[in-house]
Write a protein that holds these residues in place. Structure first.
Motif, PDB file in Angstrom:
ATOM      1  N   GLY A   1     -67.052 -17.739 -11.130  1.00  0.00           N
ATOM      2  CA  GLY A   1     -65.812 -17.425 -10.429  1.00  0.00           C
ATOM      3  C   GLY A   1     -65.704 -18.160  -9.109  1.00  0.00           C
ATOM      4  O   GLY A   1     -64.625 -18.656  -8.740  1.00  0.00           O
ATOM      5  N   ILE A   2     -66.820 -18.252  -8.395  1.00  0.00           N
ATOM      6  CA  ILE A   2     -66.831 -18.972  -7.112  1.00  0.00           C
ATOM      7  C   ILE A   2     -66.578 -20.463  -7.337  1.00  0.00           C
ATOM      8  O   ILE A   2     -65.792 -21.090  -6.603  1.00  0.00           O
ATOM      9  CB  ILE A   2     -68.169 -18.741  -6.382  1.00  0.00           C
ATOM     10  CG1 ILE A   2     -68.279 -17.282  -5.938  1.00  0.00           C
ATOM     11  CG2 ILE A   2     -68.294 -19.674  -5.172  1.00  0.00           C
ATOM     12  CD1 ILE A   2     -69.634 -16.896  -5.385  1.00  0.00           C
TER      13      ILE A   2
ATOM     14  N   GLY B   1     -63.042 -25.117  -6.994  1.00  0.00           N
ATOM     15  CA  GLY B   1     -62.370 -26.181  -7.732  1.00  0.00           C
ATOM     16  C   GLY B   1     -60.857 -26.075  -7.634  1.00  0.00           C
ATOM     17  O   GLY B   1     -60.159 -27.082  -7.479  1.00  0.00           O
ATOM     18  N   ALA B   2     -60.338 -24.841  -7.709  1.00  0.00           N
ATOM     19  CA  ALA B   2     -58.891 -24.635  -7.606  1.00  0.00           C
ATOM     20  C   ALA B   2     -58.397 -25.009  -6.207  1.00  0.00           C
ATOM     21  O   ALA B   2     -57.330 -25.614  -6.055  1.00  0.00           O
ATOM     22  CB  ALA B   2     -58.549 -23.176  -7.918  1.00  0.00           C
TER      23      ALA B   2
ATOM     24  N   LEU C   1     -56.019 -19.810 -20.371  1.00  0.00           N
ATOM     25  CA  LEU C   1     -56.360 -18.393 -20.240  1.00  0.00           C
ATOM     26  C   LEU C   1     -56.341 -17.689 -21.597  1.00  0.00           C
ATOM     27  O   LEU C   1     -57.243 -16.903 -21.918  1.00  0.00           O
ATOM     28  CB  LEU C   1     -55.382 -17.710 -19.285  1.00  0.00           C
ATOM     29  CG  LEU C   1     -55.531 -18.061 -17.805  1.00  0.00           C
ATOM     30  CD1 LEU C   1     -54.306 -17.603 -17.025  1.00  0.00           C
ATOM     31  CD2 LEU C   1     -56.797 -17.436 -17.223  1.00  0.00           C
ATOM     32  N   ILE C   2     -55.325 -17.978 -22.400  1.00  0.00           N
ATOM     33  CA  ILE C   2     -55.195 -17.306 -23.695  1.00  0.00           C
ATOM     34  C   ILE C   2     -56.339 -17.673 -24.625  1.00  0.00           C
ATOM     35  O   ILE C   2     -56.991 -16.793 -25.214  1.00  0.00           O
ATOM     36  CB  ILE C   2     -53.838 -17.653 -24.342  1.00  0.00           C
ATOM     37  CG1 ILE C   2     -52.697 -17.002 -23.552  1.00  0.00           C
ATOM     38  CG2 ILE C   2     -53.804 -17.191 -25.799  1.00  0.00           C
ATOM     39  CD1 ILE C   2     -51.318 -17.475 -23.950  1.00  0.00           C
TER      40      ILE C   2
ATOM     41  N   PHE D   1     -52.157 -17.786 -11.633  1.00  0.00           N
ATOM     42  CA  PHE D   1     -52.735 -16.958 -12.688  1.00  0.00           C
ATOM     43  C   PHE D   1     -54.083 -17.525 -13.137  1.00  0.00           C
ATOM     44  O   PHE D   1     -54.999 -16.783 -13.467  1.00  0.00           O
ATOM     45  CB  PHE D   1     -51.770 -16.861 -13.875  1.00  0.00           C
ATOM     46  CG  PHE D   1     -50.656 -15.880 -13.661  1.00  0.00           C
ATOM     47  CD1 PHE D   1     -50.885 -14.517 -13.783  1.00  0.00           C
ATOM     48  CD2 PHE D   1     -49.384 -16.306 -13.329  1.00  0.00           C
ATOM     49  CE1 PHE D   1     -49.867 -13.604 -13.580  1.00  0.00           C
ATOM     50  CE2 PHE D   1     -48.358 -15.396 -13.115  1.00  0.00           C
ATOM     51  CZ  PHE D   1     -48.600 -14.043 -13.244  1.00  0.00           C
ATOM     52  N   TRP D   2     -54.195 -18.861 -13.143  1.00  0.00           N
ATOM     53  CA  TRP D   2     -55.465 -19.514 -13.474  1.00  0.00           C
ATOM     54  C   TRP D   2     -56.530 -19.105 -12.454  1.00  0.00           C
ATOM     55  O   TRP D   2     -57.668 -18.795 -12.815  1.00  0.00           O
ATOM     56  CB  TRP D   2     -55.279 -21.033 -13.470  1.00  0.00           C
ATOM     57  CG  TRP D   2     -56.402 -21.817 -14.061  1.00  0.00           C
ATOM     58  CD1 TRP D   2     -56.491 -22.310 -15.323  1.00  0.00           C
ATOM     59  CD2 TRP D   2     -57.630 -22.211 -13.391  1.00  0.00           C
ATOM     60  NE1 TRP D   2     -57.681 -22.985 -15.486  1.00  0.00           N
ATOM     61  CE2 TRP D   2     -58.399 -22.941 -14.327  1.00  0.00           C
ATOM     62  CE3 TRP D   2     -58.131 -22.012 -12.116  1.00  0.00           C
ATOM     63  CZ2 TRP D   2     -59.645 -23.466 -14.016  1.00  0.00           C
ATOM     64  CZ3 TRP D   2     -59.383 -22.529 -11.801  1.00  0.00           C
ATOM     65  CH2 TRP D   2     -60.117 -23.246 -12.741  1.00  0.00           C
ATOM     66  N   VAL D   3     -56.153 -19.105 -11.181  1.00  0.00           N
ATOM     67  CA  VAL D   3     -57.078 -18.707 -10.114  1.00  0.00           C
ATOM     68  C   VAL D   3     -57.538 -17.259 -10.307  1.00  0.00           C
ATOM     69  O   VAL D   3     -58.728 -16.943 -10.189  1.00  0.00           O
ATOM     70  CB  VAL D   3     -56.413 -18.878  -8.731  1.00  0.00           C
ATOM     71  CG1 VAL D   3     -57.252 -18.217  -7.636  1.00  0.00           C
ATOM     72  CG2 VAL D   3     -56.225 -20.359  -8.419  1.00  0.00           C
TER      73      VAL D   3
END
Length: 202
Positions: free
Chosen positions: A35-36, A41-42, A137-138, A179-181
């Protein structure tokens, strides 16, 4: 006394069956780190697009290639960290990390993930990238849900959340990045913290 011993034996048999059919040494810390990595990256991708591409990501530009490289680095770091920490935890628990259960886990996870990745590459090559984040995501959520039957069941809930985030993201393509984040960044951290305190802290 014999009834108590009988119940203990039944419980032990159930535990052995669970261990033999499920891979239970997945590392919560690796989820936190994934997650970090995703958030870093985002942040870098957001800076690139807004600083050098006027807030628009063009498929044939240098910024797009840098963003793809950024995503690849996040993926490699996440997978590498997960493999290292999960293998380390499996050794500590004296659990085999390469057996039929692990192979089934990987197959269940990778088949929908690879299929989704190839589909995303196809639509990118056609210049349709407005819902790429939603599709990521899906397909990732489907892969997690599909793999959950071979590991800790809580992963299916993370998968369902990722799917829901992807569907909502598809309704609001302009917010796909955020939403990706949430999905790849914050949800991984929340899930990793939960798994760490439930299974690893002690």
């Amino acid at each position: 006394m014999s009834t108590e011993k009988y119940l203990n034996d039944i419980s032990e048999i159930k535990n052995l069956m669970s261990k033999s059919s499920r891979f239970i040494s997945l590392s919560g810390i690796s989820g936190i780190l994934a997650g970090i990595y995703a958030l870093i990256g985002a942040g870098y991708a957001y800076w690139l697009v807004n600083s050098f591409s006027y807030g628009t990501l063009m498929l044939d530009g240098k910024v797009f290639r840098l963003v793809l490289l950024d995503l690849l680095i996040v993926l490699v770091l996440s997978v590498g960290t997960s493999v290292f920490l999960t293998t380390k935890r499996a050794n500590k628990n004296k659990e085999s990390y390469w057996n039929a259960t692990t192979k089934n886990l990987l197959a269940s996870f990778l088949i929908p993930l690879v299929a989704g990745g190839l589909y995303i590459l196809i639509i990118l090559s056609q210049g349709k990238y407005g819902r790429t984040g939603a599709l990521m995501l899906i397909f990732y959520g489907v892969a997690l849900y599909n793999a959950s039957k071979h590991t800790l069941g809580y992963i299916k809930y993370l998968g369902l959340i990722e799917i829901c985030l992807g569907l909502i993201s598809a309704l609001f393509p302009g917010l796909g990045f955020w939403f990706w984040v949430i999905g790849f960044g914050f949800m991984h951290i929340i899930y990793g913290v939960f798994m760490y305190f439930k299974y690893e802290k002690n």
